[in-house]
Every structure is written in C-alpha cells, then in structure tokens.
Design a protein around this motif. Structure first.
Motif, PDB file in Angstrom:
ATOM      1  N   GLU A  78     -10.715   7.684  -2.854  1.00  0.00           N
ATOM      2  CA  GLU A  78     -10.861   6.977  -1.656  1.00  0.00           C
ATOM      3  C   GLU A  78     -10.603   7.610  -0.258  1.00  0.00           C
ATOM      4  O   GLU A  78     -11.201   7.876   0.606  1.00  0.00           O
ATOM      5  N   HIS A  79      -9.035   7.986  -0.566  1.00  0.00           N
ATOM      6  CA  HIS A  79      -8.559   8.484   0.732  1.00  0.00           C
ATOM      7  C   HIS A  79      -8.041   9.998   0.703  1.00  0.00           C
ATOM      8  O   HIS A  79      -7.273  10.405   1.490  1.00  0.00           O
ATOM      9  N   GLY A  80      -8.366  10.776  -0.331  1.00  0.00           N
ATOM     10  CA  GLY A  80      -7.957  11.884  -0.423  1.00  0.00           C
ATOM     11  C   GLY A  80      -6.329  11.974  -1.040  1.00  0.00           C
ATOM     12  O   GLY A  80      -5.905  11.027  -1.344  1.00  0.00           O
ATOM     13  N   ASP A  83      -3.651  14.923  -6.102  1.00  0.00           N
ATOM     14  CA  ASP A  83      -5.028  14.993  -5.892  1.00  0.00           C
ATOM     15  C   ASP A  83      -5.856  14.597  -6.880  1.00  0.00           C
ATOM     16  O   ASP A  83      -5.455  14.226  -8.075  1.00  0.00           O
ATOM     17  N   THR A  96       0.778  -1.149   0.081  1.00  0.00           N
ATOM     18  CA  THR A  96       0.059  -0.038  -0.165  1.00  0.00           C
ATOM     19  C   THR A  96       0.964   1.209  -0.027  1.00  0.00           C
ATOM     20  O   THR A  96       0.645   2.152  -0.532  1.00  0.00           O
ATOM     21  N   ASP A  97       1.871   1.067   0.756  1.00  0.00           N
ATOM     22  CA  ASP A  97       2.761   2.317   0.716  1.00  0.00           C
ATOM     23  C   ASP A  97       3.483   2.546  -0.552  1.00  0.00           C
ATOM     24  O   ASP A  97       3.864   3.674  -0.921  1.00  0.00           O
ATOM     25  N   LEU A 140      -7.210   6.001  -5.548  1.00  0.00           N
ATOM     26  CA  LEU A 140      -6.705   6.192  -4.152  1.00  0.00           C
ATOM     27  C   LEU A 140      -7.104   7.517  -3.818  1.00  0.00           C
ATOM     28  O   LEU A 140      -7.515   7.771  -2.699  1.00  0.00           O
ATOM     29  N   THR A 141      -6.984   8.412  -4.829  1.00  0.00           N
ATOM     30  CA  THR A 141      -7.544   9.915  -4.226  1.00  0.00           C
ATOM     31  C   THR A 141      -8.735   9.866  -4.143  1.00  0.00           C
ATOM     32  O   THR A 141      -9.071  10.874  -2.926  1.00  0.00           O
ATOM     33  N   TRP A 197      -2.344  13.216  -1.654  1.00  0.00           N
ATOM     34  CA  TRP A 197      -0.973  13.150  -0.726  1.00  0.00           C
ATOM     35  C   TRP A 197       0.028  13.921  -1.509  1.00  0.00           C
ATOM     36  O   TRP A 197      -0.201  14.410  -2.583  1.00  0.00           O
TER      37      TRP A 197
END
Lengths: 500, 179, 118, 147
Positions: A61-63, A83, A7-8, A58-59, A65
């Motif tokens: 779902e989790h915003g 984003d 995931t990282d 991913l953005t 980074w």
C-alpha cells in the motif's frame, strides 16, 4: 519513530516477527514439556504469520520503510530494509512454518524420542528465526549472523531423523554449510575493505566507485560461490539429497520449502541489490554461466530423480532441479525473469512442503518411504495419494496448478528475450518431471498391494488436514495466479530498481 | 613489519602446515590450540585485545577441549591415505588464486586512508563518548550500535546448546545395537 | 607496488588455504573439523588485519590527545565470527561422536562403504 | 576425577580466583577488553576444572543440569527482553536510550549492562552444558568398558 499511535506501531511488526520465534525458542526449552512446546511454537508461528501478512499489505500500500534497530541510523547501526520482496519471502517462510507446525505433533511423536521433542520444537523455531532475520535485514554482516542461526538449527533438525544416515547427512551438510558461510564472510569482508560500510543500501551507493577493482571482483566470486553452496546450486548440491531424505518429515517439509529459498533471496539481494545489475550482468556477464548452471541443474537433477529408490530422495533431487528453474529466471536479469524466479520461490515452496508432508504421512503409517516398500499403497491411502498427485502435477507444470503459473511466467520472460532454444529446453525438461512422478504413481497405483501393507490405513485428519490446505493453496494460486504474479512483478521491479 | 610479526607469522604457518600432515589426532588438536594461541598473540600485536582474548579462550580453550573430548570418545589415529589429492588441491589453489587476485587492489596494510578508516568507524571513535559513554569502543559497538548482531550471536550459542543436547542427551547407543 | 604492503594478507591466505585443504582432502571427520577451525581463524585474522592502523592503539579511549585508534568495527564482527565458529565446532563434534557410535569409524571412505552396503 | 592431592588442592585454591577474574571480565568490559562472552567462557572453565579434578557428579550437585539448561535460555531472554522493553517504552527494538527517559546515556549504560549479563549467563551455561555432555559420554564409556 515513536509508538504513540497504532499505525506507527505497525512499523515495529517486522522486528516483532523476528523476536517472537527468537524468544519462544528458549521458552520452549525452559518449560521442557512437549505439549507446551508444541502449543507455544504453534502460537508463535501463526502470530508471526499474521504480523508478516500485515507487513506485506502495508508495503504494497505505502511502499517499504527502514527500521533502525537500536535507534541508530544506517550505516552506523543495523537496519531492517522492509519492502515487498522481503515481506513476500518472509510470508513464505512464516506461512509454511505455521502450516507445517500445525501438522507436527503426530509426526513428531512418531519420529522423535520423547526426551528430544522440546529440543526439536526449539530448533524449528530457531531455524525460522534465522530465515526471517536474514530475509529482512539490510546489513550484509547481519545476514551472516542469522544465516548461521538458521544453518545450525537446520543441521540439528536433519540429525534428529531416526536413521543413522541422518548423522552423516547432517555432518556433510554442516561441513558444506560452514564452507559456504565462511566464503560469504570472506566476500563481505573484501567488500567492507573497499567501501568501509556494511549497510546494503550504503554499499550499493559506494560500490560503483570501486567496482573495477580486483578486490571487489574477488568478493563477488566468494559471495556467489558461498551462497551457491548454501542454496544447493548444481553442481554444489551434493549435501542436499541426503539431508532432506534422512531428516524427520516435519523438518524435511520446512527446510526444503524455505531454507534454499531464502538463500536464493539472499543471492538476489547481493547480486541485484548490492553489486547491481550493471556490474554482475554487463561487466561480468554472469547471465550465461547462471543459465548454464540452471539448465544443467534442471536436467542433471531431474534425471537423477528418476533413478531414486526412496520417495523423499526423489523429491530432494527434484528440489535441486526446481532450483535450476529459479536460477534460470534469475540469469535473465529482466523484470520478467526475476518475477519468474521470485514467483517460483513461492510456488515451489508450497508444492514441495506439501509433498514432503505427504511423504510424512506414508512414513507415519508404513515406517518407510522406500519405493520398494510402497507397492500398491495408492489404494490404501487414497487421500494422501490424491494430495501427492496434485503436488506432482504442480512439479510437472500442469495447468491450474502453481507450477504452471511459474513456468508460464518463466517461458514468457525467455520468449521476450528471443531465447527460443532455452524455451524449448525448459519445456522439454517437464518430461523429466513426468518421468519421476510417473515412477511413484506406477509403484503406488499400478502394482498389486504388497502383503506387508495389508493393514495400512489412511492417516488421521490432523495429519492430512494441513497437507490438504497446502495443496489447496497450490491450486488456489494456480487458478488465480494473477495476484501472486503481480506481487512477484512488483518485487522484481524493486530489486532491479525500475519504476512500474 | 617487525621481527615479532615475522616470527609470529612464520610460526603460524608452520603450525598450520604441521596439523595438515599429522597422523596423530591428539597432537593435531593440541597443535590447533597452539595455532589458536599464536593467532591470539598476533591479534594483540594488531591492537585487537578483545578479539585476542576471545580467540585464546575459545580457540585454544573450548574448541581444543572439545576436540580432545571427541578424540577420547572416538579414536586418536588417522588412517593413512595420500596427503596430496588432485581435485581438492585444484579447488584450493583456485580459491587461493582468486584471493591473491583480490589482494592486487587492496589498500596497503595499516594505511590510515583506507576506506574502512574513513567511513563509519570514525563515527564510533568520535561520537560514542557522547552517545554511549563507554571507554571501550568495542563494547559500545558490540552491545549498542550493533547490539542486534550480538543478540544473534547469543542466539547462535543457544542454538549450539540445543543442537548438542539433541544429539547427545540420554544413554549412548552401542555400535553393536545400532548396526 | 610494495610487496610488504600486503605481506600479512599473503600469510593469511596461505593459512586459509591450508585449512581449506584439510577440510577438502582429509578423510578423518575430526581432522576436517580442525581444518574448518584453521580456515575460520584465518578469516578472522584477515578482518583484524584490515582494521589495523599504523601507529595505532587498541580502541579503548585514553585521555591523551592525538591518539590514533585502530578500527573497532572489524573486531566487533570477529567476536561474533569466533562465537559462530565455536558453535559450529561443538555441533560438528557432537555429530562425529554419534557417527562413531553408529558406524564404528570416523573415516569418510569407510563410512561411505558402510552406507553403500546398507 | 583424580586422587592426586596436589591437583585437588590447587583446584580448590584456584577456583575462587578464576571465578573472580570471570566476574571482573564481565563487569569491567566497559573499560577494558572483555565482556559477557569472555567472562562466560572463563566461568565455565572454572567449572570444567572442578569437574576434571573432583568428578562430574560432584560439580553437578552444585550446578544441577536443569538449572544450567534454564540458564542457556534465560540469557537469550534477558537480552531479547531488554530489547523488547525498549520497544514498549517508545523506542525501537534494542534502543537502550529510552530505558531512562531523563538521560539517554544512562539508559545506554543500563542496557549494555543488562545485555552483557544476558550474554554472560547464556555463554556460561551453554559452554558448561556442552562440555559436561561430552564428558558424561566419556564417563559412560569407561563404565561400559568395566561392566
């Protein structure tokens, strides 16, 4: 961030998406074989598309980074600002790039001399690298660097068309582009002078303190004019029609769909993300001039499109007009208006890429895209003509196509602000699109086939397949427009900094 | 402002203006080389040896050589046409006015309290010895702190090679064949 | 306000405008590229000028105490800008060579006439 | 190409010094002004000087086009590759510190050395490729005039 777990590792995806085409471009030149070049480019483009699709998910779902290049924190080093907006625009670039490349080999074989084909693929990948890089970056100066990569690669692509007018088109594009780039550089320099930073987030934080200074206002003017030149904002669009007309089909499809779009995105980032809505729209009241330029572009360029005698040129003028809709949406500075602008970036990219690809079919079979040479071609190439009809319907804004969705969102955003006369003007402008599409339909269907076209047949599947996928997408996202609209709304909220 | 500065700046303006007026393109290219060398000299005065070095090598070297090579392949005389043209003059003057307007609130030249000397840059000057340990801070910033930019720059150079090869590879066409 | 505070900037702006004018007004394609180079070199001078500190020295660490260094960041940025400039120049000139071969002229107005004729 | 004896001798004498200076610029960039970009330009200038004096074909024997074109890409790959190695060693892209797990500063030195070398390779090859391509056109031009 460590790369211990899977995931990282996905945090690295945007960086990989830029590095893959960047590293494939030199590899292609080193291998010097056009088949290998095509294979590598295609693999690179599709893998980039996959990575960005994952990033976008991913953005959502989790915003977003922040990715620190070289491990240096902003504002010391350069960072990526990952984003939804950036991922969405990158998705357009990589998706169009991948589909256009899938269509490339036959078209390239016909239009580009054997000894230049690897260079063509390399330039294509470099253009893609530049566009992806300037979308994702969170550093103002880095935008300039990647802008220049994509620009230089685009000039090269334009000059590779087989006609001699391609060289003058590329030269004018280069001069205008270099002026635009230098203006942006001046703007960034003045901004840096007053704040001491180049990081976009840091700039946004430190600018309000000095926003009243005349230096910042001058920097704003330079950034807007520079970006306007690059995105062919009417009346600074003069380089565009010839560049799109004389570029090889593959390059026309890719550049027209992505080049100006990414520049629009960069302008959005600078106006909303750095200077801020307050500064641009309240203090400098940018809304009115933008609306005027947008509407002016729609009317002037769409009218010019009607009088073109070359199909690709007609499409190019139509592009300038469509950019007008995007700028009109932007001028509202509301969530609805921005969403319309971002949505139209996506929708217009699909339609225009498909149409230029279809123009490539015609060029492949007939060797010309001048309307005079295409009389009655409709009966000879039914699939291509069907695809063009779908794209044309999209440009007009017929329901069930993507064009309708973006017009709908734009009109509702205008209505929200009670700008009814603008609504009227925007609706009426569709008639111009009807007129220029009709011009092609009339030549292709109504007229008797010219004797010269007797032996023209439909293009093979490997050409029309990818175009059909593109046009199918334009219907899919036209019927299920709610999904893309939601993403665009989310993107607009991020740009304006308002919570959902 | 010293006499050296004033002298260099005056010469710079003179060379630039004379390039604008020249009809002989060979002379214009050579004058551009001089212009470039003079700006390199001024950059040295402004404590930027790295930029000066590059400007001298590139502006006075590569760019001028390329211009001369191009002139050898084309023609060295510029056609006569009016020097003053209203529309370009208007655009240029308007742009210049915006820039002049911008200078009104700029920090004074050399002011150590200017924002760019207070933010970000001090980090490079103070912490790079521990973090990177390279005496030339320009190299440290170029290759590490902003190494990504430099990678982009290398890619730009590569793109130029791809572009020039794409345009000039193979035998040349004769004008008679093309037209 | 002291006029000398911004004197360097006035010179830089003059240079920019001379270069910009050459690009906009001249018909000769090589001359336009020369103008572009003058324009870009002036922008580079603008950045370098802003990075300078009074009584400063080049940002190469020396052992002495209390040394004031000029700002390294604008210099780094301008190294990149110079490279971008030469890349653009090379590409532009390559195009000029091809235009000469195809049109037999490098004057903008003559090329336009030829384009309209074809 | 020239028959002038003085030019030929001077070129022969100067070439090693120009090249030496280029390498000095390349590897001394950490301590003084200079780096890969400037070194590349100077090295390419040495080649161009030789091409002007002894003719393009003569220099091409020592520097085949194929090799130089590979060089243009190789430098970019070396730069980007250094960045990717950092990524796969657990750092971010271009985070040279992780190149040496024991001493980040040493890793930084190694990284800077490698990327500067990449810049040098690309710039040398690109400048030579561009200028020799222009020169080649001019030579053809002259031949065309004779024939």
């Amino acid at each position: 961030m460590s790369a211990e777990t899977a995931t990282d590792f996905s945090a690295h995806l945007p960086a990989l998406a830029v590095m893959v085409p960047l590293m494939t471009a030199p590899l292609v030149v080193i291998f010097r074989n056009s088949k290998v070049a095509f294979g590598l480019s295609l693999a690179a483009a599709w893998s980039v598309f996959g990575m960005i699709l994952k990033t976008l998910m991913l953005t959502l779902e989790h915003g977003g980074w922040v990715y620190e290049l070289g491990g240096w924190k902003a504002p010391i080093g350069i960072v990526y600002n990952v984003d939804t907006v950036a991922a969405f625009v990158m998705l357009i670039v990589s998706g169009i790039g991948a589909l256009v490349l899938s269509y490339a080999p036959m078209s390239v074989a016909r239009e580009i001399p054997e000894n230049r084909q690897t260079l063509f693929y390399s330039a294509f990948l470099l253009a893609m690298t530049g566009l992806l890089g300037m979308t994702i970056t969170g550093d103002a100066f880095n935008v300039f660097v990647f802008l220049e990569i994509s620009s230089l690669a685009s000039y090269t692509l334009v000059a590779m068309g087989s006609s001699r007018n391609g060289f003058t088109a590329a030269y004018r594009y280069l001069i205008m582009g270099a002026i635009g780039g230098t203006f942006i550089l001046i703007g960034i320099g003045l901004m840096y002078m007053m704040t001491g930073t180049l990081n976009m987030a840091d700039l946004a934080e430190r600018l309000p303190e000095v926003a009243h200074t005349r230096t910042i206002m001058a920097s704003f003017a330079f950034v807007i004019v520079g970006a306007g030149l690059k995105l062919a904002l009417w009346p600074m669009h003069t380089w565009l029609p010839n560049a799109y007309t004389y570029a090889p089909s593959v390059a026309s499809a890719f550049i027209s769909a992505t080049g100006t779009k990414v520049m629009v995105y960069v302008m959005l980032r600078f106006v909303f993300g750095i200077y801020g809505t307050e500064f641009a729209f309240t203090e400098l009241s940018l809304g009115l001039p933008f609306a005027v330029l947008g509407l002016g572009g729609i009317y002037a360029a769409s009218t010019a499109a009607i009088f073109q005698t070359n199909f690709k040129r007609l499409l190019a003028y139509s592009s300038v007009g469509q950019i007008g809709y995007i700028v009109l949406g932007m001028s509202l500075a509301t969530v609805g208006g921005l969403a319309a602008a971002i949505l139209h970036l996506f929708n217009h990219a699909i339609m225009k890429a498909g149409l230029f690809m279809a123009a490539g079919h015609i060029n492949h079979q007939v060797g010309s895209v001048r309307l005079a040479d295409l009389e009655g071609i409709g009966r000879k190439m039914p699939i291509t003509m069907g695809l063009i009809a779908i794209g044309g319907a999209g440009l007009i804004g017929v329901p069930l196509t993507v064009g309708f969705v973006s017009k709908w969102v734009l009109i509702s955003a205008l209505a929200e602000q009670d700008l009814w006369w603008v609504v009227g003007l925007a609706l009426a402008s569709s008639l111009l699109a009807v007129a220029y599409i009709w011009r092609f339909v009339e030549v292709a269907w109504i007229r008797e086939p010219a004797p010269a076209l007797e032996h023209v047949t439909e293009v093979p599947f490997w050409l029309w397949g990818p175009t059909a996928v593109m046009m199918t997408l334009s219907i899919v996202f036209g019927v299920w427009g709610a999904g893309t609209t939601e993403v665009a709304m989310e993107a607009a909220r991020i740009l304006l900094g308002v919570a959902a | 402002m010293t006499y050296v500065d004033a002298f260099l700046l005056t010469l710079l303006v003179i060379t630039a203006v004379s390039v604008a007026g020249m009809r002989n393109l060979f002379a214009a290219a050579v004058f551009f080389g001089i212009y470039s060398l003079l700006s390199a000299a001024w950059m040295t005065v402004l404590d930027s040896p790295d930029v000066a070095y590059t400007e001298a090598a590139v502006g006075a070297g590569i760019s001028t050589v390329l211009m001369l090579a191009t002139l050898g392949l084309t023609s060295d005389r510029e056609k006569k046409d009016p020097i003053l043209k209203p529309l370009p003059l208007f655009i240029v003057l308007a742009t210049g006015m915006v820039l002049l307007y911008g200078t009104l609130d700029m920090p004074a030249f050399g002011d150590p309290m200017a924002p760019i000397h207070q933010h970000v840059a001090p980090h490079y000057l103070n912490d790079s010895p521990q973090e990177i340990g390279v005496p030339n801070i320009v190299t440290a910033v170029l290759a590490s702190y902003r190494g990504y930019d430099t990678m982009g720059e290398t890619t730009v150079v590569f793109t130029a090679a791809v572009g020039v090869l794409a345009m000039l590879i193979g035998r040349r066409q004769r004008p008679s064949e093309a037209s | 306000m002291n006029l000398l505070d911004h004197f360097n900037y006035y010179v830089v702006i003059t240079l920019m405008m001379v270069g910009f004018y050459i690009i906009m007004a001249r018909n000769n394609l090589v001359k336009k590229v020369i103008g572009l180079n003058i324009f870009q070199a002036a922008v580079i001078l603008m950045y370098v000028t802003m990075g300078r500190v009074h009584d400063g020295t080049a940002p190469i660490l020396a052992d002495g105490p209390d040394v004031v260094y000029s700002n390294p960041l604008p210099q780094v940025l301008m190294l990149t800008a110079i490279v971008v400039g030469v890349a653009t120049t090379a590409l532009g000139l390559a195009l000029v060579v091809r235009i000469q071969e195809n049109y037999g002229t490098i004057e903008e107005d003559e090329i336009r006439a030829l384009e309209d004729a074809s | 190409m020239t028959e002038d004896l003085i030019l030929r001798v001077v070129t022969k004498v100067l070439t090693p010094f120009i090249m030496l200076f280029a390498f000095y610029t390349q590897f001394h960039g950490d301590y003084g002004p200079g780096g890969g970009f400037q070194a590349g330009v100077i090295l390419a200038a040495a080649f161009v000087l030789n091409a002007l004096t002894f003719g393009l074909p003569q220099v091409r024997k020592a520097l085949p086009d194929r090799i130089m074109i590979i060089g243009t890409g190789l430098g970019v790959l070396l730069y980007a590759g250094t960045g990717m190695v950092s990524l796969f060693r657990g750092g971010n892209l271009l985070e040279y510190g992780v190149l040496d797990h024991h001493s980040p500063v040493h890793g930084q030195h190694l990284g800077i050395l490698l990327v500067e070398l990449g810049v040098g390779i690309t710039v040398t090859s690109v400048m030579w490729v561009i200028i020799s391509t222009f020169m080649e056109r001019a030579v053809e031009d002259a031949e065309g005039g004779e024939g």
